[in-house]
Design a protein around this motif. Sequence first.
Motif, PDB file in Angstrom:
ATOM      1  N   ALA A  86       0.832  -1.213   0.000  1.00  0.00           N
ATOM      2  CA  ALA A  86       0.000   0.000   0.000  1.00  0.00           C
ATOM      3  C   ALA A  86       0.857   1.249   0.000  1.00  0.00           C
ATOM      4  O   ALA A  86       0.551   2.235  -0.680  1.00  0.00           O
ATOM      5  N   LYS A  87       1.954   1.223   0.753  1.00  0.00           N
ATOM      6  CA  LYS A  87       2.860   2.372   0.795  1.00  0.00           C
ATOM      7  C   LYS A  87       3.400   2.682  -0.585  1.00  0.00           C
ATOM      8  O   LYS A  87       3.476   3.845  -1.004  1.00  0.00           O
ATOM      9  N   GLY A  88       3.781   1.644  -1.327  1.00  0.00           N
ATOM     10  CA  GLY A  88       4.350   1.855  -2.654  1.00  0.00           C
ATOM     11  C   GLY A  88       3.391   2.528  -3.614  1.00  0.00           C
ATOM     12  O   GLY A  88       3.809   3.267  -4.508  1.00  0.00           O
ATOM     13  N   SER A  89       2.099   2.288  -3.425  1.00  0.00           N
ATOM     14  CA  SER A  89       1.108   2.876  -4.327  1.00  0.00           C
ATOM     15  C   SER A  89       1.014   4.383  -4.180  1.00  0.00           C
ATOM     16  O   SER A  89       0.454   5.062  -5.040  1.00  0.00           O
ATOM     17  N   THR A  90       1.542   4.922  -3.083  1.00  0.00           N
ATOM     18  CA  THR A  90       1.438   6.358  -2.835  1.00  0.00           C
ATOM     19  C   THR A  90       2.726   7.116  -3.156  1.00  0.00           C
ATOM     20  O   THR A  90       2.742   8.342  -3.103  1.00  0.00           O
ATOM     21  N   LEU A  91       3.790   6.387  -3.495  1.00  0.00           N
ATOM     22  CA  LEU A  91       5.085   7.035  -3.679  1.00  0.00           C
ATOM     23  C   LEU A  91       5.285   7.538  -5.104  1.00  0.00           C
ATOM     24  O   LEU A  91       4.868   6.882  -6.069  1.00  0.00           O
ATOM     25  N   PRO A  92       5.947   8.678  -5.272  1.00  0.00           N
ATOM     26  CA  PRO A  92       6.361   9.112  -6.607  1.00  0.00           C
ATOM     27  C   PRO A  92       7.363   8.125  -7.197  1.00  0.00           C
ATOM     28  O   PRO A  92       7.993   7.344  -6.456  1.00  0.00           O
ATOM     29  N   ALA A  93       7.529   8.163  -8.503  1.00  0.00           N
ATOM     30  CA  ALA A  93       8.384   7.193  -9.190  1.00  0.00           C
ATOM     31  C   ALA A  93       9.795   7.161  -8.620  1.00  0.00           C
ATOM     32  O   ALA A  93      10.354   6.078  -8.364  1.00  0.00           O
ATOM     33  N   GLU A  94      10.400   8.315  -8.400  1.00  0.00           N
ATOM     34  CA  GLU A  94      11.781   8.346  -7.931  1.00  0.00           C
ATOM     35  C   GLU A  94      11.928   7.782  -6.524  1.00  0.00           C
ATOM     36  O   GLU A  94      12.907   7.101  -6.210  1.00  0.00           O
ATOM     37  N   GLU A  95      10.954   8.055  -5.672  1.00  0.00           N
ATOM     38  CA  GLU A  95      11.016   7.517  -4.308  1.00  0.00           C
ATOM     39  C   GLU A  95      10.849   6.003  -4.300  1.00  0.00           C
ATOM     40  O   GLU A  95      11.527   5.297  -3.547  1.00  0.00           O
ATOM     41  N   LEU A  96       9.961   5.498  -5.145  1.00  0.00           N
ATOM     42  CA  LEU A  96       9.764   4.057  -5.233  1.00  0.00           C
ATOM     43  C   LEU A  96      11.019   3.388  -5.785  1.00  0.00           C
ATOM     44  O   LEU A  96      11.468   2.352  -5.271  1.00  0.00           O
ATOM     45  N   ARG A  97      11.607   3.998  -6.806  1.00  0.00           N
ATOM     46  CA  ARG A  97      12.835   3.454  -7.379  1.00  0.00           C
ATOM     47  C   ARG A  97      13.969   3.467  -6.347  1.00  0.00           C
ATOM     48  O   ARG A  97      14.738   2.519  -6.238  1.00  0.00           O
ATOM     49  N   SER A  98      14.053   4.538  -5.586  1.00  0.00           N
ATOM     50  CA  SER A  98      15.089   4.640  -4.550  1.00  0.00           C
ATOM     51  C   SER A  98      14.883   3.578  -3.470  1.00  0.00           C
ATOM     52  O   SER A  98      15.850   2.984  -2.968  1.00  0.00           O
ATOM     53  N   TRP A  99      13.624   3.336  -3.105  1.00  0.00           N
ATOM     54  CA  TRP A  99      13.322   2.344  -2.070  1.00  0.00           C
ATOM     55  C   TRP A  99      13.732   0.947  -2.519  1.00  0.00           C
ATOM     56  O   TRP A  99      14.424   0.225  -1.792  1.00  0.00           O
ATOM     57  N   VAL A 100      13.338   0.548  -3.734  1.00  0.00           N
ATOM     58  CA  VAL A 100      13.653  -0.808  -4.183  1.00  0.00           C
ATOM     59  C   VAL A 100      15.158  -0.977  -4.371  1.00  0.00           C
ATOM     60  O   VAL A 100      15.718  -2.055  -4.107  1.00  0.00           O
ATOM     61  N   THR A 101      15.844   0.096  -4.764  1.00  0.00           N
ATOM     62  CA  THR A 101      17.295   0.023  -4.941  1.00  0.00           C
ATOM     63  C   THR A 101      18.011  -0.045  -3.602  1.00  0.00           C
ATOM     64  O   THR A 101      18.898  -0.886  -3.395  1.00  0.00           O
ATOM     65  N   ALA A 102      17.629   0.843  -2.675  1.00  0.00           N
ATOM     66  CA  ALA A 102      18.289   0.890  -1.369  1.00  0.00           C
ATOM     67  C   ALA A 102      18.039  -0.376  -0.565  1.00  0.00           C
ATOM     68  O   ALA A 102      18.941  -0.885   0.115  1.00  0.00           O
TER      69      ALA A 102
END
Length: 210
Positions: A86-102
């Motif tokens: 659910a959290k991922g559905s609310t994130l902008p593209a760059e934040e989601l990309r940063s999360w999966v990378t980090a």
Amino acid sequence: MTDRTRTFADACEWARTGTKLLLDAVAGLDMAGFSAPSVLPGWTRKQLVAHVAANADALCNLVHWAATGERTPMYASPQDRAAGIAKGSTLPAEELRSWVTASARAFGDGLNRLTHRQWQHEVVTAQGRTVPATELPWMRAREVCVHAVDLGTGITFADLPSGFLTALADEISTRRGLTELPDGPLPEVAAWLAGRPHSLADAPELGPWL
């Protein structure tokens, strides 16, 4: 779970390969790309990427458990697991990309710090299985490799390492209780076993696995 078709070194390499495939796939996605449907029915790419990111965070809990002996479950509750998607559905593209990378980097770094003795420590998976920490790379390899295909950006089961596909087919067929498999190319058989789109003719339909 079976070790007949894989080694610890294999699993570590497949986890790295799958991680690179997945991160490369999301590198060029904009918001519209993330919001598009994935191959998994009812899942957007955004939800799928959030699931993979949350999975890495959860596996980091098991790395901590193996390293310290402190009982640290993957997820505090089923609701906690759903919250990551659910959290991922609310994130902008760059934040989601940063999360999966980090999160992927944190998991990999955590594994690299485990000592030989810590690798033998037992942890408990989200399904309640007690396994040695040496199972963690395989658990991650399944997630990143299969979900890299699920993103629907052009990666197919044929792009995954053949050794991984053999181990995956062996594990799924064992867990599904299948003694006979349809004839066909290994990538298509693995896709069928995982309940994903495939080209096998007359193969009975299987529900999604993983």
